[in-house]
Design a protein around this motif. Sequence first.
Motif, PDB file in Angstrom:
ATOM      1  N   GLU A  37       0.808  -1.224   0.000  1.00 27.69           N
ATOM      2  CA  GLU A  37       0.000   0.000   0.000  1.00 27.69           C
ATOM      3  C   GLU A  37       0.841   1.273   0.000  1.00 27.69           C
ATOM      4  N   ALA A  38       2.012   1.213   0.586  1.00 29.98           N
ATOM      5  CA  ALA A  38       2.874   2.398   0.660  1.00 29.98           C
ATOM      6  C   ALA A  38       3.364   2.822  -0.718  1.00 29.98           C
ATOM      7  N   GLY A  39       3.426   1.880  -1.642  1.00 30.48           N
ATOM      8  CA  GLY A  39       3.927   2.187  -2.978  1.00 30.48           C
ATOM      9  C   GLY A  39       5.414   1.924  -3.086  1.00 30.48           C
ATOM     10  N   PRO A  40       5.966   2.176  -4.268  1.00 32.41           N
ATOM     11  CA  PRO A  40       7.384   1.879  -4.487  1.00 32.41           C
ATOM     12  C   PRO A  40       8.287   2.745  -3.621  1.00 32.41           C
ATOM     13  N   PRO A  41       9.409   2.176  -3.168  1.00 28.80           N
ATOM     14  CA  PRO A  41      10.328   2.935  -2.322  1.00 28.80           C
ATOM     15  C   PRO A  41      11.139   3.984  -3.073  1.00 28.80           C
ATOM     16  N   VAL A  42      11.264   3.832  -4.391  1.00 28.82           N
ATOM     17  CA  VAL A  42      12.049   4.760  -5.203  1.00 28.82           C
ATOM     18  C   VAL A  42      11.285   5.024  -6.491  1.00 28.82           C
ATOM     19  N   LEU A  43      11.343   6.272  -6.972  1.00 35.25           N
ATOM     20  CA  LEU A  43      10.767   6.620  -8.270  1.00 35.25           C
ATOM     21  C   LEU A  43      11.907   6.892  -9.241  1.00 35.25           C
ATOM     22  N   TYR A  44      11.665   6.639 -10.511  1.00 34.32           N
ATOM     23  CA  TYR A  44      12.696   6.775 -11.533  1.00 34.32           C
ATOM     24  C   TYR A  44      12.243   7.765 -12.602  1.00 34.32           C
ATOM     25  N   ARG A  45      12.994   8.874 -12.740  1.00 38.08           N
ATOM     26  CA  ARG A  45      12.680   9.882 -13.750  1.00 38.08           C
ATOM     27  C   ARG A  45      13.555   9.633 -14.979  1.00 38.08           C
ATOM     28  N   HIS A  46      12.900   9.494 -16.125  1.00 44.19           N
ATOM     29  CA  HIS A  46      13.585   9.229 -17.382  1.00 44.19           C
ATOM     30  C   HIS A  46      14.219  10.518 -17.898  1.00 44.19           C
ATOM     31  N   HIS A  47      15.514  10.502 -18.189  1.00 45.75           N
ATOM     32  CA  HIS A  47      16.218  11.697 -18.668  1.00 45.75           C
ATOM     33  C   HIS A  47      15.623  12.239 -19.963  1.00 45.75           C
ATOM     34  N   ALA A  48      15.291  11.353 -20.887  1.00 44.57           N
ATOM     35  CA  ALA A  48      14.855  11.792 -22.215  1.00 44.57           C
ATOM     36  C   ALA A  48      13.556  12.590 -22.187  1.00 44.57           C
ATOM     37  N   CYS A  49      12.594  12.191 -21.346  1.00 48.38           N
ATOM     38  CA  CYS A  49      11.291  12.871 -21.354  1.00 48.38           C
ATOM     39  C   CYS A  49      10.979  13.593 -20.051  1.00 48.38           C
ATOM     40  N   GLY A  50      11.759  13.340 -19.009  1.00 47.43           N
ATOM     41  CA  GLY A  50      11.537  14.001 -17.734  1.00 47.43           C
ATOM     42  C   GLY A  50      10.399  13.418 -16.907  1.00 47.43           C
ATOM     43  N   GLU A  51       9.803  12.346 -17.367  1.00 49.53           N
ATOM     44  CA  GLU A  51       8.663  11.748 -16.677  1.00 49.53           C
ATOM     45  C   GLU A  51       9.105  10.631 -15.731  1.00 49.53           C
ATOM     46  N   ILE A  52       8.311  10.440 -14.655  1.00 51.26           N
ATOM     47  CA  ILE A  52       8.499   9.303 -13.758  1.00 51.26           C
ATOM     48  C   ILE A  52       7.965   8.086 -14.500  1.00 51.26           C
ATOM     49  N   SER A  53       8.776   7.031 -14.589  1.00 51.46           N
ATOM     50  CA  SER A  53       8.356   5.873 -15.371  1.00 51.46           C
ATOM     51  C   SER A  53       8.970   4.604 -14.806  1.00 51.46           C
ATOM     52  N   HIS A  54       8.833   3.520 -15.557  1.00 49.88           N
ATOM     53  CA  HIS A  54       9.414   2.226 -15.216  1.00 49.88           C
ATOM     54  C   HIS A  54       9.851   1.544 -16.506  1.00 49.88           C
ATOM     55  N   VAL A  55      10.701   0.552 -16.361  1.00 53.38           N
ATOM     56  CA  VAL A  55      11.179  -0.197 -17.517  1.00 53.38           C
ATOM     57  C   VAL A  55      10.033  -1.044 -18.057  1.00 53.38           C
ATOM     58  N   ASP A  56       9.927  -1.097 -19.372  1.00 47.14           N
ATOM     59  CA  ASP A  56       8.921  -1.914 -20.027  1.00 47.14           C
ATOM     60  C   ASP A  56       9.607  -2.628 -21.180  1.00 47.14           C
ATOM     61  N   LEU A  57       9.589  -3.947 -21.186  1.00 46.59           N
ATOM     62  CA  LEU A  57      10.275  -4.709 -22.224  1.00 46.59           C
ATOM     63  C   LEU A  57       9.536  -4.617 -23.549  1.00 46.59           C
ATOM     64  N   THR A  58      10.282  -4.247 -24.587  1.00 46.30           N
ATOM     65  CA  THR A  58       9.712  -4.183 -25.931  1.00 46.30           C
ATOM     66  C   THR A  58      10.659  -4.858 -26.910  1.00 46.30           C
ATOM     67  N   CYS A  59      10.118  -5.263 -28.049  1.00 49.43           N
ATOM     68  CA  CYS A  59      10.905  -5.888 -29.094  1.00 49.43           C
ATOM     69  C   CYS A  59      11.849  -4.850 -29.715  1.00 49.43           C
ATOM     70  N   ALA A  60      13.101  -5.223 -29.887  1.00 47.71           N
ATOM     71  CA  ALA A  60      14.089  -4.321 -30.485  1.00 47.71           C
ATOM     72  C   ALA A  60      13.799  -4.040 -31.954  1.00 47.71           C
ATOM     73  N   HIS A  61      12.992  -4.881 -32.612  1.00 46.16           N
ATOM     74  CA  HIS A  61      12.694  -4.693 -34.033  1.00 46.16           C
ATOM     75  C   HIS A  61      11.422  -3.897 -34.279  1.00 46.16           C
ATOM     76  N   CYS A  62      10.324  -4.247 -33.600  1.00 46.83           N
ATOM     77  CA  CYS A  62       9.032  -3.598 -33.907  1.00 46.83           C
ATOM     78  C   CYS A  62       8.549  -2.656 -32.821  1.00 46.83           C
ATOM     79  N   GLY A  63       9.151  -2.712 -31.619  1.00 46.50           N
ATOM     80  CA  GLY A  63       8.757  -1.820 -30.539  1.00 46.50           C
ATOM     81  C   GLY A  63       7.536  -2.279 -29.757  1.00 46.50           C
ATOM     82  N   LYS A  64       6.935  -3.398 -30.124  1.00 46.59           N
ATOM     83  CA  LYS A  64       5.755  -3.899 -29.402  1.00 46.59           C
ATOM     84  C   LYS A  64       6.190  -4.611 -28.127  1.00 46.59           C
TER      85      LYS A  64
END
Length: 150
Positions: A106-133
Amino acid sequence: MQRTDFSRMACSIARTLDVMGEPWSPLILRDIWVGFSRFEQLQADLGISRKVLTERLNHLVEHGVIERRPYDQRPRYEYVLTGKGRELVDVLMVMVAWGDKWLAGEAGPPVLYRHHACGEISHVDLTCAHCGKPMRADDIDLLPGPGAAA
């Protein structure tokens, strides 16, 4: 206790576990990534014994994940990530996403991660290196590669 040697298995997961598969190594890597670069800092943050920390640091240096650099006239060193080590942090980021989703509570994640490229708080998401899906376990077929066991 003697560790099992996974380095000769024809499996990239096993070979990665040979380098990072004991519990202290990912935490040491995390600490170096966030800026703890000296032995005393790592020991204080992790609460790990000097003997175990020395063994784990030597193992990570031996495998080219971190580099030992002198910072004093006496034989004192700081530890920095190599290119290989920075890529292993990407693996840790996938672990973070899973832990935040399934274990943060319930407390939520202990650390937040801000992406340098867009400045948004985000998380890693696995995508295909060829099609991006999205690329999840159910989205792929396993095929023998050139290094597969005979």
